[in-house]
Design a protein around this motif. Structure first.
Motif, PDB file in Angstrom:
ATOM      1  N   LEU A 185       0.801  32.845  37.555  1.00  0.00           N
ATOM      2  CA  LEU A 185       2.181  33.263  37.819  1.00  0.00           C
ATOM      3  C   LEU A 185       2.352  33.762  39.248  1.00  0.00           C
ATOM      4  O   LEU A 185       3.418  33.585  39.844  1.00  0.00           O
ATOM      5  CB  LEU A 185       2.595  34.376  36.845  1.00  0.00           C
ATOM      6  CG  LEU A 185       2.521  34.040  35.362  1.00  0.00           C
ATOM      7  CD1 LEU A 185       2.837  35.269  34.531  1.00  0.00           C
ATOM      8  CD2 LEU A 185       3.479  32.911  35.027  1.00  0.00           C
ATOM      9  N   ARG A 190       5.236  41.576  36.021  1.00  0.00           N
ATOM     10  CA  ARG A 190       5.770  40.240  35.755  1.00  0.00           C
ATOM     11  C   ARG A 190       6.070  40.157  34.267  1.00  0.00           C
ATOM     12  O   ARG A 190       5.288  40.621  33.450  1.00  0.00           O
ATOM     13  CB  ARG A 190       4.750  39.167  36.124  1.00  0.00           C
ATOM     14  CG  ARG A 190       4.388  39.139  37.569  1.00  0.00           C
ATOM     15  CD  ARG A 190       5.322  38.234  38.271  1.00  0.00           C
ATOM     16  NE  ARG A 190       5.062  38.281  39.705  1.00  0.00           N
ATOM     17  CZ  ARG A 190       5.590  37.437  40.519  1.00  0.00           C
ATOM     18  NH1 ARG A 190       6.370  36.491  40.086  1.00  0.00           N
ATOM     19  NH2 ARG A 190       5.362  37.542  41.799  1.00  0.00           N
ATOM     20  N   LYS A 205       0.417  44.052  32.863  1.00  0.00           N
ATOM     21  CA  LYS A 205       1.530  43.421  33.564  1.00  0.00           C
ATOM     22  C   LYS A 205       1.628  43.838  35.031  1.00  0.00           C
ATOM     23  O   LYS A 205       2.259  43.176  35.816  1.00  0.00           O
ATOM     24  CB  LYS A 205       2.837  43.738  32.855  1.00  0.00           C
ATOM     25  CG  LYS A 205       2.912  43.132  31.473  1.00  0.00           C
ATOM     26  CD  LYS A 205       4.288  43.318  30.896  1.00  0.00           C
ATOM     27  CE  LYS A 205       4.405  42.720  29.532  1.00  0.00           C
ATOM     28  NZ  LYS A 205       4.376  41.286  29.509  1.00  0.00           N
ATOM     29  N   THR A 243      -1.859  35.961  35.609  1.00  0.00           N
ATOM     30  CA  THR A 243      -1.677  34.787  34.748  1.00  0.00           C
ATOM     31  C   THR A 243      -1.014  35.186  33.430  1.00  0.00           C
ATOM     32  O   THR A 243      -0.959  36.355  33.079  1.00  0.00           O
ATOM     33  CB  THR A 243      -3.027  34.102  34.429  1.00  0.00           C
ATOM     34  OG1 THR A 243      -3.818  34.973  33.639  1.00  0.00           O
ATOM     35  CG2 THR A 243      -3.779  33.734  35.686  1.00  0.00           C
ATOM     36  N   ASP A 244      -0.551  34.166  32.697  1.00  0.00           N
ATOM     37  CA  ASP A 244      -0.005  34.402  31.358  1.00  0.00           C
ATOM     38  C   ASP A 244      -1.117  34.216  30.324  1.00  0.00           C
ATOM     39  O   ASP A 244      -2.283  34.085  30.682  1.00  0.00           O
ATOM     40  CB  ASP A 244       1.194  33.486  31.088  1.00  0.00           C
ATOM     41  CG  ASP A 244       0.849  32.013  31.166  1.00  0.00           C
ATOM     42  OD1 ASP A 244      -0.346  31.671  31.274  1.00  0.00           O
ATOM     43  OD2 ASP A 244       1.773  31.192  31.103  1.00  0.00           O
ATOM     44  N   VAL A 249       0.158  28.659  42.605  1.00  0.00           N
ATOM     45  CA  VAL A 249       1.018  29.121  41.510  1.00  0.00           C
ATOM     46  C   VAL A 249       1.347  27.924  40.617  1.00  0.00           C
ATOM     47  O   VAL A 249       1.525  26.808  41.096  1.00  0.00           O
ATOM     48  CB  VAL A 249       2.297  29.772  42.069  1.00  0.00           C
ATOM     49  CG1 VAL A 249       3.255  30.159  40.958  1.00  0.00           C
ATOM     50  CG2 VAL A 249       1.942  31.000  42.892  1.00  0.00           C
ATOM     51  N   ASN A 250       1.400  28.142  39.320  1.00  0.00           N
ATOM     52  CA  ASN A 250       1.669  27.166  38.255  1.00  0.00           C
ATOM     53  C   ASN A 250       0.462  26.309  37.895  1.00  0.00           C
ATOM     54  O   ASN A 250       0.550  25.486  37.006  1.00  0.00           O
ATOM     55  CB  ASN A 250       2.873  26.265  38.579  1.00  0.00           C
ATOM     56  CG  ASN A 250       4.155  27.048  38.660  1.00  0.00           C
ATOM     57  OD1 ASN A 250       4.343  28.022  37.944  1.00  0.00           O
ATOM     58  ND2 ASN A 250       5.042  26.639  39.543  1.00  0.00           N
ATOM     59  N   LYS A 258       6.036  37.640  32.018  1.00  0.00           N
ATOM     60  CA  LYS A 258       5.125  36.880  31.160  1.00  0.00           C
ATOM     61  C   LYS A 258       3.655  37.169  31.450  1.00  0.00           C
ATOM     62  O   LYS A 258       2.779  36.532  30.889  1.00  0.00           O
ATOM     63  CB  LYS A 258       5.378  35.384  31.345  1.00  0.00           C
ATOM     64  CG  LYS A 258       6.726  34.948  30.847  1.00  0.00           C
ATOM     65  CD  LYS A 258       6.888  33.462  31.008  1.00  0.00           C
ATOM     66  CE  LYS A 258       8.240  33.013  30.504  1.00  0.00           C
ATOM     67  NZ  LYS A 258       8.401  31.576  30.600  1.00  0.00           N
ATOM     68  N   ALA A 259       3.365  38.131  32.309  1.00  0.00           N
ATOM     69  CA  ALA A 259       1.981  38.421  32.694  1.00  0.00           C
ATOM     70  C   ALA A 259       1.175  38.913  31.493  1.00  0.00           C
ATOM     71  O   ALA A 259       1.672  39.642  30.648  1.00  0.00           O
ATOM     72  CB  ALA A 259       1.953  39.462  33.791  1.00  0.00           C
ATOM     73  N   ASN A 311      -2.048  30.260  32.924  1.00  0.00           N
ATOM     74  CA  ASN A 311      -1.276  29.609  33.973  1.00  0.00           C
ATOM     75  C   ASN A 311      -0.970  30.654  35.035  1.00  0.00           C
ATOM     76  O   ASN A 311      -0.511  31.752  34.722  1.00  0.00           O
ATOM     77  CB  ASN A 311       0.031  29.033  33.415  1.00  0.00           C
ATOM     78  CG  ASN A 311      -0.232  27.931  32.422  1.00  0.00           C
ATOM     79  OD1 ASN A 311      -1.066  27.062  32.643  1.00  0.00           O
ATOM     80  ND2 ASN A 311       0.452  27.973  31.291  1.00  0.00           N
TER      81      ASN A 311
END
Length: 113
Positions: free
Chosen positions: A67, A82, A44, A60-61, A101-102, A84-85, A65
């Protein structure tokens, strides 16, 4: 098995780091030009203490994706956690300039034939 991140028309080779010794060493005290990246699963946050070169860092998650993107990070920096990392990628400087991002990170896997 080789893995690559596809960014526009170029591919960046990376290796997944799972062993404790390799996770600690990373690019610390590495003086040669960095040509490939590292992927840290189940992470994370990260720091760049004793990294002698600038890096691009992509967080990323689980579904890859993006982040967060950190371009040209110098040494002695701490990247905050993060929520959701899941994956953190350390890439050569300039590799992440075309990422947003995204977006979803495109991973290509090639087997050793």
């Amino acid at each position: 098995m080789e893995q690559y991140i596809k960014v526009k028309n170029k591919k960046i080779k990376f290796k997944t780091v799972t062993e404790f010794k390799d996770r600690i060493k990373s690019f610390r005290f590495y003086l040669y030009p960095i040509k490939e990246g590292l992927c840290y699963p189940k992470k994370k946050m990260i720091n760049t203490y004793f990294v002698c070169q600038k890096l691009d860092i992509v967080v990323t998650d689980k579904e890859r994706n993006i982040l967060a993107i950190y371009n040209s990070i110098k040494t002695e920096k701490f990247i905050r956690p993060r929520l959701k990392a899941y994956y953190i990628y350390l890439l050569p400087e300039g590799s992440a300039k075309d990422l947003k991002v995204n977006d979803k990170l495109k991973i290509i896997t090639k087997g050793n034939d």
